[in-house]
Enzyme design. Sequence first.
Site, PDB file in Angstrom:
ATOM      1  N   HIS A 285       0.815  -1.200   0.000  1.00 32.45           N
ATOM      2  CA  HIS A 285       0.000   0.000   0.000  1.00 32.45           C
ATOM      3  C   HIS A 285       0.857   1.261   0.000  1.00 32.45           C
ATOM      4  CE1 HIS A 285      -2.860   3.019   1.088  1.00 32.45           C
ATOM      5  NE2 HIS A 285      -3.828   2.171   1.294  1.00 32.45           N
ATOM      6  N   CYS A 286       2.163   1.142   0.258  1.00 30.89           N
ATOM      7  CA  CYS A 286       2.950   2.357   0.508  1.00 30.89           C
ATOM      8  C   CYS A 286       3.896   2.735  -0.629  1.00 30.89           C
ATOM      9  CB  CYS A 286       3.750   2.179   1.795  1.00 30.89           C
ATOM     10  SG  CYS A 286       2.691   1.997   3.227  1.00 30.89           S
ATOM     11  N   ILE A 287       4.932   1.915  -0.835  1.00 28.42           N
ATOM     12  CA  ILE A 287       6.037   2.336  -1.702  1.00 28.42           C
ATOM     13  C   ILE A 287       5.592   2.599  -3.152  1.00 28.42           C
ATOM     14  CG2 ILE A 287       8.443   1.838  -2.365  1.00 28.42           C
ATOM     15  CD1 ILE A 287       8.107   1.993   0.633  1.00 28.42           C
TER      16      ILE A 287
END
Length: 448
Positions: A285-287
Amino acid sequence: MSLLVATPNPIAETKQRLEDRTARIGIIGLGYVGLPLALLFAEERFPVTGFDIDAAKVEALNGGGSYIVRIAAEEIRAAQRRGFLATSDYSQIAAMDVVLICVPTPLNDYHEPDLSYVTETAKSIAPWLREGQLVVLESTTYPGTTEEVLVPLLEAGSSLRAAREAADRGFYVAFSPEREDPGNDTVARRDIPKVIGGVGPVALELACAVYGAIFKRTVPVSSPAAAEMTKLLENIYRCVNIALVNELKQLCQRMEIDLFEVIDAAKTKPFGFQAFYPGPGLGGHCIPIDPFYLSWKAKQFDFRTRFIELAGEVNIGMPYYVIDRTIAALNDRRKPLNGSKILVLGLAYKRDIDDLRESPSLTIIELLRERGASVAYHDPYFATVGRGRHYDLNMVCATLEDLDKYDAVMIVTDHTSYDYAKIVGESRLVIDTRNATKGIVADNIVRC
Ligand SMILES: NC(=O)c1ccc[n+]([C@@H]2O[C@H](COP(=O)([O-])OP(=O)(O)OC[C@H]3O[C@@H](n4cnc5c(N)ncnc54)[C@H](O)[C@@H]3O)[C@@H](O)[C@H]2O)c1
């Protein structure tokens, strides 16, 4: 006494309630971030209420069950014994002293920030806000979101204002990014310092007191925007460095140098080098997502974030590189990809977790299918895979029997439960995108 009553000294009162563990904590969004946070507060004996619009999650939690593999149902039941409950009823926000927002912040189809979950949450909680309450946004987002988006929506939907100075009356607002690293058990959650930026000094002090009750260290910064930017810097740093090794992996393949060996040698340097590892593409979900929040915001300032764009280009290209290498390896065996049987090992975006958001495995499966391959998958964490925001696979987990029936077995996620020597021994061709077969010598392995 509750914070409902206007108080001349909200900090002293909240600190007292934190100390005697009567401060009521509301967590909005009970996913990978919100649920562990709720459990952490419950462990510290705070009364915690979790809010989620997903009725199935609310039902599972109130029934004492868990839907996240690494959170045991017993942890939920232990929290329940300390008063934890889940609800979809926003009117209960009024009873909370602290409200922490942990809802998703994805990208839309045009790779632009989709703040709809944050804005919907803000609209839902605004009517229930009361004086002295603290609202903290934890969702990763671009600098400016807390003050430019969240605060105006909270103020528009309530009769109160965000209090900025000690003399102001109203509710308090802060931003504090989540730094969870799923699957990483080397650092206990409470040992990860908590960065906090307040809308004004009182909000900052209040938020530091709240997080100081469960985290060993709080790191106050000068503004919510500085805290929002801190989280993005951390993720962009990872994104850019991963892109660097992903690009070098492709060069090293041509030069017949093993980049993993090179990284292992380089990381013996005791200063100035941090190891990052190449892979089949970014996931989670982040990088893959957060850096684009900043690129988007930068345009408002007539600025192009070239490092982010270049890193994105390299990382997004990695599944295509894996496909090209697979085609070349099959070609060496006089086989076209079209009509070949391929087993993809691992759906999760990284090892030993049950999260497949943005996973490169999903892209790779779709690219293989588009090119006429017959694709199966295996992942101990997913018995089936259906339809998500960016994929529509509808597949059932294959067994690890008869691996030689596949033309190629592709290691996309290096779960530790796999016996790689056995996999190599039983397969005709192994495409290893993670260096999972390190140390195994066999001529049917193609590392890429
Ligand atoms: N997962 C991670 O490892 C990680 C790490 C650091 C930061 N973050 C950030 O934390 C935020 C949350 O991520 P996550 O992984 O927990 O997401 P998630 O999808 O696992 O959970 C979000 C939850 O919010 C709920 N939700 C959505 N809208 C809601 C609403 N209006 N009211 C109540 N509940 C609502 C969803 O039903 C879901 O249960 C994101 O901004 C993400 O970028 C995630």
